[in-house]
Design an enzyme around this catalytic site. Structure first.
Site, PDB file in Angstrom:
ATOM      1  N   VAL A   1      25.944  16.192  18.127  1.00 35.74           N
ATOM      2  CA  VAL A   1      25.229  17.006  19.114  1.00 35.74           C
ATOM      3  C   VAL A   1      24.046  16.229  19.684  1.00 35.74           C
ATOM      4  O   VAL A   1      23.142  16.801  20.268  1.00 35.74           O
ATOM      5  CB  VAL A   1      24.742  18.345  18.505  1.00 35.74           C
ATOM      6  CG1 VAL A   1      25.911  19.260  18.188  1.00 35.74           C
ATOM      7  CG2 VAL A   1      23.880  18.104  17.261  1.00 35.74           C
TER       8      VAL A   1
ATOM      9  N   ARG B   1      23.850  12.266  21.373  1.00 37.32           N
ATOM     10  CA  ARG B   1      24.310  11.612  22.595  1.00 37.32           C
ATOM     11  C   ARG B   1      25.660  10.954  22.304  1.00 37.32           C
ATOM     12  O   ARG B   1      25.894  10.451  21.201  1.00 37.32           O
ATOM     13  CB  ARG B   1      23.316  10.553  23.074  1.00 37.32           C
ATOM     14  CG  ARG B   1      22.132  11.135  23.813  1.00 37.32           C
ATOM     15  CD  ARG B   1      22.533  11.577  25.218  1.00 37.32           C
ATOM     16  NE  ARG B   1      21.400  12.025  26.016  1.00 37.32           N
ATOM     17  CZ  ARG B   1      20.989  13.279  26.094  1.00 37.32           C
ATOM     18  NH1 ARG B   1      21.607  14.215  25.382  1.00 37.32           N
ATOM     19  NH2 ARG B   1      19.978  13.604  26.872  1.00 37.32           N
TER      20      ARG B   1
ATOM     21  N   SER C   1      16.996   8.230   8.875  1.00 37.20           N
ATOM     22  CA  SER C   1      16.051   8.321   9.979  1.00 37.20           C
ATOM     23  C   SER C   1      15.324   6.994  10.084  1.00 37.20           C
ATOM     24  O   SER C   1      15.520   6.099   9.250  1.00 37.20           O
ATOM     25  CB  SER C   1      15.061   9.461   9.722  1.00 37.20           C
ATOM     26  OG  SER C   1      14.328   9.767  10.886  1.00 37.20           O
ATOM     27  N   ARG C   2      14.509   6.833  11.138  1.00 34.14           N
ATOM     28  CA  ARG C   2      13.768   5.576  11.285  1.00 34.14           C
ATOM     29  C   ARG C   2      12.869   5.328  10.079  1.00 34.14           C
ATOM     30  O   ARG C   2      12.732   4.206   9.604  1.00 34.14           O
ATOM     31  CB  ARG C   2      12.925   5.601  12.558  1.00 34.14           C
ATOM     32  CG  ARG C   2      13.691   5.345  13.822  1.00 34.14           C
ATOM     33  CD  ARG C   2      12.797   5.438  15.033  1.00 34.14           C
ATOM     34  NE  ARG C   2      12.241   6.770  15.200  1.00 34.14           N
ATOM     35  CZ  ARG C   2      11.435   7.123  16.190  1.00 34.14           C
ATOM     36  NH1 ARG C   2      11.055   6.235  17.077  1.00 34.14           N
ATOM     37  NH2 ARG C   2      10.990   8.361  16.287  1.00 34.14           N
TER      38      ARG C   2
ATOM     39  N   ILE D   1      15.721  19.223  15.513  1.00 36.97           N
ATOM     40  CA  ILE D   1      17.103  19.691  15.510  1.00 36.97           C
ATOM     41  C   ILE D   1      17.751  19.437  14.153  1.00 36.97           C
ATOM     42  O   ILE D   1      18.384  20.325  13.570  1.00 36.97           O
ATOM     43  CB  ILE D   1      17.906  19.016  16.640  1.00 36.97           C
ATOM     44  CG1 ILE D   1      17.391  19.476  18.001  1.00 36.97           C
ATOM     45  CG2 ILE D   1      19.396  19.339  16.505  1.00 36.97           C
ATOM     46  CD1 ILE D   1      17.985  18.718  19.168  1.00 36.97           C
TER      47      ILE D   1
ATOM     48  N   GLU E   1      30.573  10.542  29.636  1.00 37.45           N
ATOM     49  CA  GLU E   1      30.605  11.854  30.300  1.00 37.45           C
ATOM     50  C   GLU E   1      30.547  11.695  31.816  1.00 37.45           C
ATOM     51  O   GLU E   1      29.832  10.814  32.320  1.00 37.45           O
ATOM     52  CB  GLU E   1      29.406  12.698  29.843  1.00 37.45           C
ATOM     53  CG  GLU E   1      29.476  13.118  28.402  1.00 37.45           C
ATOM     54  CD  GLU E   1      28.258  13.939  27.983  1.00 37.45           C
ATOM     55  OE1 GLU E   1      27.557  14.474  28.859  1.00 37.45           O
ATOM     56  OE2 GLU E   1      28.016  14.051  26.777  1.00 37.45           O
TER      57      GLU E   1
ATOM     58  N   LEU F   1      16.502  13.330  11.345  1.00 41.70           N
ATOM     59  CA  LEU F   1      15.966  14.573  10.784  1.00 41.70           C
ATOM     60  C   LEU F   1      14.693  14.972  11.531  1.00 41.70           C
ATOM     61  O   LEU F   1      13.623  15.131  10.936  1.00 41.70           O
ATOM     62  CB  LEU F   1      15.701  14.430   9.288  1.00 41.70           C
ATOM     63  CG  LEU F   1      15.566  15.752   8.518  1.00 41.70           C
ATOM     64  CD1 LEU F   1      16.907  16.475   8.451  1.00 41.70           C
ATOM     65  CD2 LEU F   1      15.044  15.501   7.104  1.00 41.70           C
ATOM     66  N   GLY F   2      14.829  15.144  12.849  1.00 35.26           N
ATOM     67  CA  GLY F   2      13.741  15.693  13.647  1.00 35.26           C
ATOM     68  C   GLY F   2      13.827  17.211  13.639  1.00 35.26           C
ATOM     69  O   GLY F   2      14.323  17.808  12.694  1.00 35.26           O
TER      70      GLY F   2
ATOM     71  N   HIS G   1      29.129  19.271  26.435  1.00 33.34           N
ATOM     72  CA  HIS G   1      27.679  19.060  26.405  1.00 33.34           C
ATOM     73  C   HIS G   1      26.959  20.395  26.653  1.00 33.34           C
ATOM     74  O   HIS G   1      26.087  20.504  27.515  1.00 33.34           O
ATOM     75  CB  HIS G   1      27.251  18.037  27.450  1.00 33.34           C
ATOM     76  CG  HIS G   1      25.954  17.354  27.106  1.00 33.34           C
ATOM     77  ND1 HIS G   1      25.663  16.065  27.470  1.00 33.34           N
ATOM     78  CD2 HIS G   1      24.859  17.797  26.422  1.00 33.34           C
ATOM     79  CE1 HIS G   1      24.460  15.729  27.051  1.00 33.34           C
ATOM     80  NE2 HIS G   1      23.941  16.766  26.408  1.00 33.34           N
TER      81      HIS G   1
END
Length: 326
Positions: free
Chosen positions: A251, A253, A195-196, A176, A282, A173-174, A300
């Site tokens: 969305v 990695r 989240s962390r 983005i 990729e 939950l940053g 991507h």
């Protein structure tokens, strides 16, 4: 005459700031055309030679290179960093920085600059697009219509489902993830996150355990960075907890998901579908994923809007100039 021109060009290059380019970034052609008067572009991405040999062919001393421009398509390893004793800055046109050896950069005082959350809105829009597409079978329905027999009644084999009211677990939950949550609120979704650390100013329920988050969610949206701790954070255990009606959107990695286990769970119907903008290997994509109607794929491209393209070019230019010419 030709010899004089070659010598003149060589002298001109000596007066320009050498810029080592890995990748290359998608904006590189535009950036190069706009900045050919400032930089001697060393296109390492076009050579299969080891770095020292490549620089020798360019008549460039490793000690003269102060800057690298890169993207995730080519790694900036510890060996690369050690080869360049004057390296001071690495600029990447990506949000993530897992392709750069950050500990080596930190130990040598090399500044690393990424676009960060500059394009959070674009990535969040893509996450929503992938989610709606998977739930409503838009891409599958498009293929069905294009391949349908004229005058034959339509009988789409897959039924869609609505987004409204879905329980959505956001992993990371940053900036983005926050933009994704804001968009989901408009659909009356029930939002929770992993989240962390728990965020003190966020009212959404926090789950320190991603398996528990998945077991209480209909959808998982992955927005976090790739680290040793988050690699394969979504594995078979998480997918089974998400359940047969569950959908995964990535969305972040590709390696956030164990892609082999994702294919197995999709094949066995242990989750309902997936929307993927990133992949573990990729640009190679699993053949099984390509054939699945309940999977939506994107190359991507979450941040590849026209606005993003020109803004990225400006960002790279300003980042290098502020550091190299201050």
């Amino acid at each position: 005459m030709a010899a004089m021109e070659g010598e003149h060009k060589h002298n001109d290059n000596k007066e320009l700031e050498p810029l080592l380019v890995y990748g290359p970034p998608l904006v590189f052609q535009l950036f190069e055309s706009n900045n050919s008067h400032k930089y001697h572009f060393l296109k390492a991405f076009s050579s299969h030679l080891p770095l020292l040999q490549f620089l020798t062919t360019q008549n460039v001393e490793p000690s003269s290179i102060r800057a690298i421009l890169c993207n995730p398509h080519q790694k900036v390893t510890a060996d690369v960093i050690k080869t360049l004793p004057s390296l001071s800055i690495v600029v990447t046109t990506s949000i993530g920085m897992d392709h750069i050896d950050l500990p080596e950069c930190h130990s040598r005082g090399v500044r690393v600059v990424s676009i960060g959350a500059m394009f959070a809105d674009d990535v969040a829009d893509m996450a929503m697009g992938l989610l709606i597409d998977v739930l409503c079978n838009i891409s599958a329905a498009d293929r069905y219509v294009r391949n349908s027999v004229p005058s034959k009644l339509w009988n789409l084999p897959l039924l869609g489902s609505k987004l409204g009211g879905k329980r959505v677990g956001i992993v990371g939950l940053g900036r983005i993830g926050g933009e994704v949550a804001k968009r989901l609120e408009a659909f009356d979704c029930i939002i929770m996150y992993h989240s962390r650390n728990k965020k003190p100013l966020v009212s959404y329920p926090f789950y320190s355990n991603i398996v528990e988050l998945a077991s209480n969610s209909d959808v998982l949206v992955l927005c976090c960075a790739l680290t040793e701790q988050t690699r394969h954070i979504v594995n078979k255990e998480v997918m089974l907890a998400l359940g047969k009606e569950g959908v995964i959107v990535n969305v972040g990695r590709g390696a956030l998901i164990n892609e082999n286990e994702l294919v197995q769970c999709l094949t066995k119907g242990e989750i309902k579908g997936a929307g993927l903008d990133v992949f573990e290997n990729e640009p190679n994509v699993s053949k099984e994923l390509i054939t699945m109607d309940n999977v939506v794929l994107s190359p991507h491209a979450a941040a590849l809007t026209s606005d993003c393209f020109y803004d990225t070019c400006d960002f790279v230019s300003k980042s290098l100039e502020e550091f190299l010419y201050k």
